[in-house]
Design a protein around this motif. Structure first.
Motif, PDB file in Angstrom:
ATOM      1  N   UNK A   1     -20.564  46.121 -28.981  1.00  0.00           N
ATOM      2  CA  UNK A   1     -20.458  46.152 -27.522  1.00  0.00           C
ATOM      3  C   UNK A   1     -21.782  46.141 -26.802  1.00  0.00           C
ATOM      4  N   UNK A   2     -22.897  45.950 -27.538  1.00  0.00           N
ATOM      5  CA  UNK A   2     -24.199  45.953 -26.868  1.00  0.00           C
ATOM      6  C   UNK A   2     -24.310  44.818 -25.855  1.00  0.00           C
ATOM      7  N   UNK A   3     -24.830  45.133 -24.696  1.00  0.00           N
ATOM      8  CA  UNK A   3     -25.160  44.142 -23.675  1.00  0.00           C
ATOM      9  C   UNK A   3     -26.662  43.898 -23.761  1.00  0.00           C
ATOM     10  N   UNK A   4     -27.030  42.705 -24.224  1.00  0.00           N
ATOM     11  CA  UNK A   4     -28.428  42.403 -24.527  1.00  0.00           C
ATOM     12  C   UNK A   4     -28.980  41.470 -23.462  1.00  0.00           C
ATOM     13  N   UNK A   5     -29.672  42.030 -22.465  1.00  0.00           N
ATOM     14  CA  UNK A   5     -30.202  41.242 -21.350  1.00  0.00           C
ATOM     15  C   UNK A   5     -29.103  40.368 -20.735  1.00  0.00           C
ATOM     16  N   UNK A   6     -27.922  40.969 -20.585  1.00  0.00           N
ATOM     17  CA  UNK A   6     -26.799  40.260 -19.988  1.00  0.00           C
ATOM     18  C   UNK A   6     -25.992  39.434 -20.965  1.00  0.00           C
ATOM     19  N   UNK A   7     -26.382  39.427 -22.259  1.00  0.00           N
ATOM     20  CA  UNK A   7     -25.691  38.640 -23.271  1.00  0.00           C
ATOM     21  C   UNK A   7     -24.829  39.538 -24.161  1.00  0.00           C
ATOM     22  N   UNK A   8     -23.639  39.062 -24.505  1.00  0.00           N
ATOM     23  CA  UNK A   8     -22.764  39.769 -25.430  1.00  0.00           C
ATOM     24  C   UNK A   8     -23.178  39.465 -26.863  1.00  0.00           C
ATOM     25  N   UNK A   9     -23.024  40.432 -27.743  1.00  0.00           N
ATOM     26  CA  UNK A   9     -23.310  40.229 -29.173  1.00  0.00           C
ATOM     27  C   UNK A   9     -22.013  40.075 -29.969  1.00  0.00           C
ATOM     28  N   UNK A  10     -20.900  39.819 -29.289  1.00  0.00           N
ATOM     29  CA  UNK A  10     -19.590  39.785 -29.945  1.00  0.00           C
ATOM     30  C   UNK A  10     -19.546  38.781 -31.089  1.00  0.00           C
ATOM     31  N   UNK A  11     -20.080  37.569 -30.871  1.00  0.00           N
ATOM     32  CA  UNK A  11     -20.044  36.533 -31.910  1.00  0.00           C
ATOM     33  C   UNK A  11     -20.847  36.976 -33.132  1.00  0.00           C
ATOM     34  N   UNK A  12     -22.018  37.551 -32.905  1.00  0.00           N
ATOM     35  CA  UNK A  12     -22.855  38.014 -34.015  1.00  0.00           C
ATOM     36  C   UNK A  12     -22.190  39.132 -34.797  1.00  0.00           C
ATOM     37  N   UNK A  13     -21.623  40.091 -34.072  1.00  0.00           N
ATOM     38  CA  UNK A  13     -20.995  41.227 -34.740  1.00  0.00           C
ATOM     39  C   UNK A  13     -19.763  40.795 -35.534  1.00  0.00           C
ATOM     40  N   UNK A  14     -18.989  39.891 -34.983  1.00  0.00           N
ATOM     41  CA  UNK A  14     -17.832  39.394 -35.721  1.00  0.00           C
ATOM     42  C   UNK A  14     -18.266  38.696 -37.000  1.00  0.00           C
ATOM     43  N   UNK A  15     -19.308  37.888 -36.911  1.00  0.00           N
ATOM     44  CA  UNK A  15     -19.822  37.186 -38.098  1.00  0.00           C
ATOM     45  C   UNK A  15     -20.364  38.182 -39.121  1.00  0.00           C
ATOM     46  N   UNK A  16     -21.056  39.226 -38.649  1.00  0.00           N
ATOM     47  CA  UNK A  16     -21.583  40.236 -39.570  1.00  0.00           C
ATOM     48  C   UNK A  16     -20.456  40.955 -40.299  1.00  0.00           C
ATOM     49  N   UNK A  17     -19.421  41.356 -39.587  1.00  0.00           N
ATOM     50  CA  UNK A  17     -18.327  42.096 -40.217  1.00  0.00           C
ATOM     51  C   UNK A  17     -17.599  41.228 -41.236  1.00  0.00           C
ATOM     52  N   UNK A  18     -17.453  39.943 -40.964  1.00  0.00           N
ATOM     53  CA  UNK A  18     -16.851  39.044 -41.945  1.00  0.00           C
ATOM     54  C   UNK A  18     -17.742  38.908 -43.175  1.00  0.00           C
ATOM     55  N   UNK A  19     -19.059  38.801 -42.934  1.00  0.00           N
ATOM     56  CA  UNK A  19     -20.018  38.749 -44.046  1.00  0.00           C
ATOM     57  C   UNK A  19     -19.948  40.026 -44.869  1.00  0.00           C
ATOM     58  N   UNK A  20     -19.860  41.188 -44.196  1.00  0.00           N
ATOM     59  CA  UNK A  20     -19.823  42.478 -44.880  1.00  0.00           C
ATOM     60  C   UNK A  20     -18.579  42.594 -45.754  1.00  0.00           C
ATOM     61  N   UNK A  21     -17.448  42.141 -45.260  1.00  0.00           N
ATOM     62  CA  UNK A  21     -16.223  42.157 -46.065  1.00  0.00           C
ATOM     63  C   UNK A  21     -16.392  41.315 -47.330  1.00  0.00           C
ATOM     64  N   UNK A  22     -17.067  40.182 -47.186  1.00  0.00           N
ATOM     65  CA  UNK A  22     -17.303  39.317 -48.343  1.00  0.00           C
ATOM     66  C   UNK A  22     -18.187  40.015 -49.381  1.00  0.00           C
ATOM     67  N   UNK A  23     -19.209  40.778 -48.909  1.00  0.00           N
ATOM     68  CA  UNK A  23     -20.092  41.502 -49.829  1.00  0.00           C
ATOM     69  C   UNK A  23     -19.345  42.609 -50.554  1.00  0.00           C
ATOM     70  N   UNK A  24     -18.450  43.267 -49.849  1.00  0.00           N
ATOM     71  CA  UNK A  24     -17.666  44.347 -50.455  1.00  0.00           C
ATOM     72  C   UNK A  24     -16.823  43.808 -51.604  1.00  0.00           C
ATOM     73  N   UNK A  25     -16.200  42.659 -51.390  1.00  0.00           N
ATOM     74  CA  UNK A  25     -15.392  42.041 -52.440  1.00  0.00           C
ATOM     75  C   UNK A  25     -16.261  41.504 -53.569  1.00  0.00           C
ATOM     76  N   UNK A  26     -17.358  40.851 -53.214  1.00  0.00           N
ATOM     77  CA  UNK A  26     -18.230  40.248 -54.215  1.00  0.00           C
ATOM     78  C   UNK A  26     -18.795  41.286 -55.176  1.00  0.00           C
ATOM     79  N   UNK A  27     -19.221  42.427 -54.632  1.00  0.00           N
ATOM     80  CA  UNK A  27     -19.879  43.450 -55.448  1.00  0.00           C
ATOM     81  C   UNK A  27     -18.928  44.566 -55.878  1.00  0.00           C
ATOM     82  N   UNK A  28     -17.642  44.415 -55.581  1.00  0.00           N
ATOM     83  CA  UNK A  28     -16.633  45.406 -55.974  1.00  0.00           C
ATOM     84  C   UNK A  28     -17.065  46.815 -55.566  1.00  0.00           C
ATOM     85  N   UNK A  29     -17.270  46.965 -54.288  1.00  0.00           N
ATOM     86  CA  UNK A  29     -17.783  48.221 -53.723  1.00  0.00           C
ATOM     87  C   UNK A  29     -16.660  49.248 -53.606  1.00  0.00           C
TER      88      UNK A  29
END
Length: 419
Positions: free
Chosen positions: A12-40
């Motif tokens: 939900x960070x507002x970065x100089x008037x810009x939303x980070x929603x796209x970045x955060x969504x991409x990060x969370x999808x990446x994180x889920x992939x790492x959890x599965x890949x490394x059997x966390x």
């Protein structure tokens, strides 16, 4: 046994008037992939899930959807509140989320033992013990007393935090003694430690109470997962006390450090290896500094490497003159490029030079407009709302100058008539 240690998502960070929603969504999808890949077996988020205590609805949706999505992996989720998080906001759904293998501890609990979690793996076998401590608000730890000095308050708060850690660790050891085989003991925290390297986006969280916690006061846990500092780093030259840092750059001065999460592996009860999993950059960002000519050259390089993505820019201009038309000059340089200037500022050394130069000048050497422009040159009008304020100030200044000139002309005319 494997865990991933992350923190400081700031959804939900507002970065100089810009939303980070796209970045955060991409990060969370990446994180889920790492959890599965490394059997966390467990994911620890060491505070600051949200950027504010009242996060926008899309930020809550990202958080809730992640908790649903992580179920497929069998990974346990442990969420700790940070100084940016609202205890009420995180706590309102923690009982519901407990049914989804997510343990949420938004703030300090009345009983130290309640902070100690026996974590099971995907086969429901105990695999770790976590002393799950969130951001500890001073009002929850100590009571202020009349006549206390600042040093007394800091010492008392540090002692109370250290005591809570030791009580949690003692309870964790008692649980460990009941296991058929020893388990690793992991502690968490959301605070500033002595010697930690911060960034512009990190807010002081113990102002007036505790500047930094001494790492020597942590218990003898096998791994200590910390949050609050946005740069990944080891603490006190140890391998087992670490800040994971934020997964995306939350300020332009964080661009020089890689963003990562830590994959922490244990061999039975012993720490075996800590690996940094580098987080991809989901939004092109750059910070450029120098004269206008140097900035133009740097922009050519940035555009060549941008891969057709719009790059967010921070520009710091170092010029010898006052450049009252700085905004328009930068616009000329960037208008035709796939970039967007979010921050524009003058070099600090330049502002100091301007102040020193003005100290050597007298008002008789300057016009009213020059005095006004040199005063404005000392300020930073990089934010969009500051730019709007600057325009209003300039307009008001012009009105005041015109009115004063009319009054002076009228006075001069009366004097001539009187003669």
């Amino acid at each position: 046994m494997r865990i991933i240690h992350t923190s400081d998502w700031h959804l939900g960070q507002n970065f100089y008037g810009k939303s980070r929603a796209v970045e955060h969504k991409a990060f969370l999808q990446w994180l889920l992939a790492q959890i599965s890949l490394h059997q966390v077996d467990a994911l620890i988020v060491a505070g600051d899930i949200f950027d504010t205590g009242t996060p926008p609805s899309y930020a809550r949706s990202l958080y809730n959807q992640f908790i649903v999505d992580i179920q497929a992996s069998g990974c346990k989720l442990i969420v700790l509140g940070g100084n940016h998080d609202s205890v009420a906001t995180l706590g309102e759904s923690k009982q519901l989320l407990a049914c989804l293998n997510a343990t949420v501890i938004p703030g300090a609990l009345d009983n130290a033992a309640d902070h100690v979690l026996l974590v099971a793996d995907s086969h429901d076998q105990p695999c770790a013990i976590v002393c799950a401590l969130p951001y500890l608000r001073p009002r929850d730890m100590v009571l202020s007393e009349s006549g206390e000095s600042s040093e007394d308050k800091q010492r008392k708060l540090a002692n109370e935090i250290a005591d809570l850690y030791q009580r949690c660790f003692a309870h964790a050891q008692a649980i460990n003694n009941q296991q058929t085989t020893p388990l690793p003991i992991i502690a968490t925290g959301h605070l500033t430690t002595v010697g930690a390297s911060t960034s512009e986006s990190v807010r002081d969280i113990y102002i007036g109470s505790l500047d930094a916690f001494n790492a020597n006061l942590f218990p003898a846990a096998d791994y200590i997962a910390l949050g609050h500092i946005h740069r990944p780093q080891k603490i006190a030259k140890t391998e087992h006390i670490r800040y994971s840092g934020s997964p995306i750059s939350l300020s332009f001065d964080e661009l020089n450090s890689d963003k990562s999460v830590y994959l922490v592996e244990f061999d039975k009860a012993n720490l075996a290896e800590v690996s940094a999993l580098d987080v991809p950059k989901f939004q092109a960002m750059a910070s450029v500094k120098g004269t206008l000519a140097e900035i133009a050259s740097q922009l050519e390089t940035i555009v060549a490497e941008s891969c057709d993505q719009v790059t967010w820019l921070s520009i710091e201009v170092a010029e010898q003159d006052f450049l009252t038309d700085l905004q328009s000059r930068i616009a000329e340089l960037t208008d035709a490029l796939p970039v967007e200037v979010l921050q524009l500022k003058r070099a600090r050394s330049q502002r100091q030079q301007q102040i020193q130069q003005m100290d050597n000048e007298t008002l008789t050497e300057l016009s009213v407009t020059e005095v006004f422009e040199r005063r404005l040159a000392q300020e930073d009008f990089s934010e969009p709302e500051q730019q709007q304020r600057l325009e209003r100030v300039k307009q008001q200044f012009d009105i005041v100058v015109d009115e004063m000139n009319e009054q002076l002309n009228g006075t001069a005319q009366h004097v001539e008539e009187a003669k």
